[in-house]
Write a protein that holds these residues in place. Structure first.
Motif, mmCIF file in Angstrom:
data_model
loop_
_atom_site.group_PDB
_atom_site.id
_atom_site.type_symbol
_atom_site.label_atom_id
_atom_site.label_comp_id
_atom_site.label_asym_id
_atom_site.label_seq_id
_atom_site.Cartn_x
_atom_site.Cartn_y
_atom_site.Cartn_z
ATOM 1 N N GLY A 68 0.844 -1.187 0.000
ATOM 2 C CA GLY A 68 0.000 0.000 0.000
ATOM 3 C C GLY A 68 0.875 1.231 0.000
ATOM 4 N N GLY A 69 0.304 2.370 -0.347
ATOM 5 C CA GLY A 69 1.097 3.585 -0.356
ATOM 6 C C GLY A 69 0.336 4.774 -0.897
ATOM 7 N N PHE A 70 1.093 5.799 -1.226
ATOM 8 C CA PHE A 70 0.512 7.030 -1.746
ATOM 9 C C PHE A 70 1.574 7.799 -2.519
ATOM 10 N N GLY A 71 1.123 8.753 -3.295
ATOM 11 C CA GLY A 71 2.003 9.705 -3.962
ATOM 12 C C GLY A 71 1.736 11.075 -3.387
ATOM 13 N N ARG A 124 11.384 -10.909 6.670
ATOM 14 C CA ARG A 124 12.375 -9.972 7.205
ATOM 15 C C ARG A 124 11.859 -9.248 8.437
ATOM 16 N N ALA A 125 10.675 -8.739 8.339
ATOM 17 C CA ALA A 125 10.045 -7.997 9.430
ATOM 18 C C ALA A 125 8.564 -7.984 9.105
ATOM 19 N N SER A 126 7.759 -7.429 9.978
ATOM 20 C CA SER A 126 6.333 -7.387 9.686
ATOM 21 C C SER A 126 6.048 -6.517 8.470
ATOM 22 N N TYR A 127 6.929 -5.592 8.148
ATOM 23 C CA TYR A 127 6.824 -4.788 6.934
ATOM 24 C C TYR A 127 8.144 -4.083 6.694
ATOM 25 N N PHE A 128 8.292 -3.543 5.498
ATOM 26 C CA PHE A 128 9.338 -2.562 5.235
ATOM 27 C C PHE A 128 8.749 -1.548 4.280
ATOM 28 N N TRP A 129 9.312 -0.360 4.262
ATOM 29 C CA TRP A 129 8.778 0.663 3.382
ATOM 30 C C TRP A 129 9.893 1.361 2.635
ATOM 31 N N SER A 130 9.528 1.955 1.536
ATOM 32 C CA SER A 130 10.499 2.674 0.720
ATOM 33 C C SER A 130 9.862 3.971 0.249
ATOM 34 N N THR A 131 10.686 4.934 -0.035
ATOM 35 C CA THR A 131 10.207 6.184 -0.600
ATOM 36 C C THR A 131 11.218 6.656 -1.627
ATOM 37 N N TRP A 132 10.756 7.328 -2.627
ATOM 38 C CA TRP A 132 11.664 7.950 -3.581
ATOM 39 C C TRP A 132 11.077 9.276 -3.990
ATOM 40 N N SER A 133 11.968 10.159 -4.355
ATOM 41 C CA SER A 133 11.591 11.517 -4.687
ATOM 42 C C SER A 133 12.102 11.833 -6.084
ATOM 43 N N GLN A 134 11.305 12.512 -6.861
ATOM 44 C CA GLN A 134 11.721 12.890 -8.205
ATOM 45 C C GLN A 134 11.373 14.346 -8.432
ATOM 46 N N PRO A 135 12.380 15.199 -8.667
ATOM 47 C CA PRO A 135 12.051 16.590 -9.006
ATOM 48 C C PRO A 135 11.277 16.634 -10.319
ATOM 49 N N ARG A 136 10.362 17.545 -10.423
ATOM 50 C CA ARG A 136 9.649 17.724 -11.678
ATOM 51 C C ARG A 136 9.746 19.189 -12.087
ATOM 52 N N SER A 163 7.757 29.811 -8.150
ATOM 53 C CA SER A 163 8.178 28.445 -7.828
ATOM 54 C C SER A 163 9.615 28.228 -8.267
ATOM 55 N N SER A 164 10.419 27.605 -7.403
ATOM 56 C CA SER A 164 11.796 27.251 -7.744
ATOM 57 C C SER A 164 11.865 25.840 -8.299
ATOM 58 N N CYS A 165 11.135 24.941 -7.704
ATOM 59 C CA CYS A 165 11.098 23.562 -8.187
ATOM 60 C C CYS A 165 9.886 22.865 -7.596
ATOM 61 N N ALA A 166 9.575 21.744 -8.169
ATOM 62 C CA ALA A 166 8.472 20.926 -7.668
ATOM 63 C C ALA A 166 9.019 19.520 -7.477
ATOM 64 N N GLU A 167 8.421 18.798 -6.546
ATOM 65 C CA GLU A 167 8.930 17.479 -6.212
ATOM 66 C C GLU A 167 7.760 16.510 -6.080
ATOM 67 N N GLY A 168 7.963 15.294 -6.558
ATOM 68 C CA GLY A 168 6.968 14.243 -6.404
ATOM 69 C C GLY A 168 7.543 13.101 -5.584
ATOM 70 N N TRP A 169 6.747 12.580 -4.665
ATOM 71 C CA TRP A 169 7.151 11.431 -3.841
ATOM 72 C C TRP A 169 6.260 10.251 -4.158
ATOM 73 N N SER A 170 6.817 9.075 -4.031
ATOM 74 C CA SER A 170 6.042 7.845 -4.017
ATOM 75 C C SER A 170 6.490 7.078 -2.780
ATOM 76 N N VAL A 171 5.546 6.786 -1.889
ATOM 77 C CA VAL A 171 5.853 6.103 -0.634
ATOM 78 C C VAL A 171 5.050 4.806 -0.611
ATOM 79 N N ALA A 172 5.724 3.699 -0.365
ATOM 80 C CA ALA A 172 5.041 2.402 -0.348
ATOM 81 C C ALA A 172 5.560 1.555 0.808
ATOM 82 N N ALA A 173 4.675 0.757 1.385
ATOM 83 C CA ALA A 173 5.043 -0.218 2.416
ATOM 84 C C ALA A 173 4.686 -1.595 1.885
ATOM 85 N N PHE A 174 5.513 -2.558 2.231
ATOM 86 C CA PHE A 174 5.352 -3.927 1.751
ATOM 87 C C PHE A 174 5.306 -4.872 2.938
#
Length: 195
Positions: free
Chosen positions: A146-149, A181-193, A165-176
């Motif tokens: 599950g996750g969100f942007g 390994r553990a009850s869950y792990f999560w990752s996030t990444w950021s991409q300037p747009r 505006s100087s810049c804009a940024e998009g995130w994608s955050v997800a948990a698995f």
């Protein structure tokens, strides 16, 4: 299959040389329970990512001040807090007394040149830049992931109006869910747009 066009599944370990064949068919998914699986849900504090109803993290879509004596320039949105370990231990802080401009997990660019000015998106007490969250979408969830942007806009000046505006940024955050390994792990990444 979440709404982002990816198919996510988990298989048990297989012996060397074994094969597995999968068929993805379009159809209706069973309705998810409000607590089962990995879900991103709207909450009064923001968008909360949970696994089986247990909180993992929250993204803050609106600025909030931690204490009455915090100056308004320290208000920020578009950051992750609280963030919990798989054991349920809080691992982030918000508005620490010695650095009230620091918030959970966030991005803040300190040395930027934009339109002839030099905004500072790290130390907001300088009033040389601010970050405004534009949106949190899409939200998705399922039994394994599950996750969100989210989208943040970095503006050059600390004003109430629409600064350039100087810049804009998009995130994608997800948990698995990953019981190996553990009850869950999560990752996030950021991409300037482009702004």
């Amino acid at each position: 299959m979440p709404g982002d066009g990816q198919v996510v599944f988990k298989i048990n370990p297989m012996k060397a040389g074994a094969q597995a064949i999968f068929l993805a068919e379009e159809g209706e998914s069973p309705a998810a329970s409000e607590k089962a699986g990995v879900l991103a849900v709207q909450d009064p504090e923001g968008v909360k990512l949970t696994i089986d109803g247990k909180p993992i993290l929250t993204i803050r879509p609106s600025a909030r001040l931690g204490a009455k004596d915090i100056a308004p320039e320290y208000g920020r949105n578009g950051y992750l807090h609280p963030v919990y370990s798989p054991a349920g231990v809080l691992v982030t802080d918000d508005y620490p007394p010695d650095k009230p401009y620091q918030h959970g997990i966030w991005t803040g660019w300190q040395k930027v040149e934009s339109g002839g000015s030099h905004p500072d998106f790290w130390d907001t007490s300088l009033k040389k830049g601010r970050v405004a969250m534009e949106s949190v979408a899409p939200l998705w969830g399922g039994p394994l992931r599950g996750g969100f942007g989210s989208h943040q806009d970095f503006r050059r000046h600390w004003t109430a109006g629409r600064a350039p505006s100087s810049c804009a940024e998009g995130w994608s955050v997800a948990a698995f869910r990953d019981a190996s390994r553990a009850s869950y792990f999560w990752s996030t990444w950021s991409q300037p747009r482009p702004s």
